[in-house]
Design an enzyme around this catalytic site. Structure first.
Site, PDB file in Angstrom:
ATOM      1  N   GLY A  32      42.016  31.812  43.732  1.00 16.18           N
ATOM      2  CA  GLY A  32      40.771  31.335  43.147  1.00 16.18           C
ATOM      3  C   GLY A  32      40.282  32.305  42.094  1.00 16.18           C
ATOM      4  N   LEU A  33      39.236  31.918  41.416  1.00 14.65           N
ATOM      5  CA  LEU A  33      38.678  32.751  40.351  1.00 14.65           C
ATOM      6  C   LEU A  33      38.134  34.064  40.886  1.00 14.65           C
ATOM      7  CD1 LEU A  33      36.688  29.972  38.443  1.00 14.65           C
ATOM      8  CD2 LEU A  33      38.876  30.980  37.752  1.00 14.65           C
ATOM      9  N   SER A  34      38.005  35.033  40.002  1.00 14.49           N
ATOM     10  CA  SER A  34      37.329  36.276  40.351  1.00 14.49           C
ATOM     11  C   SER A  34      35.902  35.949  40.782  1.00 14.49           C
ATOM     12  CB  SER A  34      37.310  37.219  39.138  1.00 14.49           C
ATOM     13  OG  SER A  34      36.618  38.408  39.439  1.00 14.49           O
ATOM     14  N   GLY A  35      35.494  36.489  41.926  1.00 15.40           N
ATOM     15  CA  GLY A  35      34.151  36.226  42.428  1.00 15.40           C
ATOM     16  C   GLY A  35      34.043  34.990  43.300  1.00 15.40           C
ATOM     17  N   SER A  36      35.177  34.322  43.559  1.00 14.55           N
ATOM     18  CA  SER A  36      35.134  33.095  44.363  1.00 14.55           C
ATOM     19  C   SER A  36      35.050  33.373  45.855  1.00 14.55           C
ATOM     20  CB  SER A  36      36.361  32.235  44.069  1.00 14.55           C
ATOM     21  OG  SER A  36      37.557  32.923  44.404  1.00 14.55           O
ATOM     22  N   GLY A  37      35.303  34.628  46.260  1.00  7.34           N
ATOM     23  CA  GLY A  37      35.202  34.985  47.677  1.00  7.34           C
ATOM     24  C   GLY A  37      36.526  35.272  48.344  1.00  7.34           C
ATOM     25  N   LYS A  38      37.595  35.390  47.566  1.00  8.73           N
ATOM     26  CA  LYS A  38      38.922  35.609  48.151  1.00  8.73           C
ATOM     27  C   LYS A  38      38.946  36.834  49.064  1.00  8.73           C
ATOM     28  CE  LYS A  38      40.979  36.045  44.217  1.00  8.73           C
ATOM     29  NZ  LYS A  38      39.713  35.893  43.427  1.00  8.73           N
ATOM     30  N   SER A  39      38.586  37.988  48.514  1.00  9.27           N
ATOM     31  CA  SER A  39      38.662  39.233  49.282  1.00  9.27           C
ATOM     32  C   SER A  39      37.662  39.240  50.422  1.00  9.27           C
ATOM     33  CB  SER A  39      38.431  40.434  48.360  1.00  9.27           C
ATOM     34  OG  SER A  39      39.470  40.554  47.410  1.00  9.27           O
ATOM     35  N   SER A 106      46.079  34.644  41.240  1.00 11.10           N
ATOM     36  CA  SER A 106      47.317  33.838  41.098  1.00 11.10           C
ATOM     37  C   SER A 106      47.025  32.511  40.413  1.00 11.10           C
ATOM     38  CB  SER A 106      47.976  33.632  42.466  1.00 11.10           C
ATOM     39  OG  SER A 106      47.085  33.165  43.450  1.00 11.10           O
TER      40      SER A 106
END
Length: 206
Positions: A32-39, A106
């Site tokens: 997902g986009l940067s800031g989407s909550g992945k980490s 990705s």
């Protein structure tokens, strides 16, 4: 050159290594986009699984670029190589019987497919963080969107580099409407329903 390299088959299989852990090896691929909550979600799930006695390992995009992939930039070619290496490392961890959580933007469908094809059916779980760009940009936890808008960062996904949305992800989460707890609960339910994790003995509960 690989013509003189022969694959060495190990006697202890990935299934053997996973069985005592009450789990099946798999890879949850957060995209997902940067800031989407992945980490954030990957870390929360990692803690939740660990607290329940499961065996996991978390690979985070920024952390990997401090070591294994510190020689790579953010051109399309470097992004492709970044994901290829992570896919191979993730496969090694699953071969050890672990549940792997990988949090990477990705952005390209072909790269995610390349990683998926490394794994047996059902072991690659694409978790699409379907959080709107407006929300991600408003959060801007690292100040990257502001820099990208100002032209200080080139090839930034969502601004001047595309993000190819997954067509059929196994799990879709939107952190603009779902809490961290709701996201983690959804993922644990998925793992239980697919019998990728089993109820561990009470003695393993931490």
């Amino acid at each position: 050159m690989t013509e003189n390299i022969v694959w060495h088959h190990q006697k202890v299989t990935r299934a053997d290594r996973a069985a005592p852990k009450n789990q099946s090896p798999c890879l949850l691929w957060f995209t997902g986009l940067s800031g989407s909550g992945k980490s954030t979600i990957a870390n929360a799930l990692d803690v939740a699984l660990y607290d329940r006695g499961y065996h996991t390992f978390l690979l985070d995009g920024d952390n990997v670029r401090h070591g294994l992939n510190k020689d790579l930039g953010f051109s399309d070619d470097d992004r492709i190589e970044n994901i290829r290496r992570i896919g191979e490392v993730s496969k090694l961890f699953t071969d050890a019987g672990l549940i792997v959580l990988s949090a990477f933007i990705s952005p390209f469908t072909s790269d995610r497919r390349l990683v998926r094809n490394l794994f047996p059916a059902g072991e690659f779980i694409e978790v699409f963080m379907d959080t709107p760009l407006e929300t991600c940009e408003r959060r801007d936890p690292k100040g990257l969107y502001e820099k990208a808008r100002a032209g200080k960062i080139k090839h930034f996904t969502g601004i001047d580099s595309p993000y190819e949305v997954p067509e059929r992800p196994e799990v879709r989460l939107d952190t603009s409407t779902m809490s961290v707890e709701e996201c983690v609960e959804r993922l644990i339910r998925y793992l239980l329903d697919r019998q990728l994790i089993f109820s561990p003995p009470q003695s393993l509960q931490r």
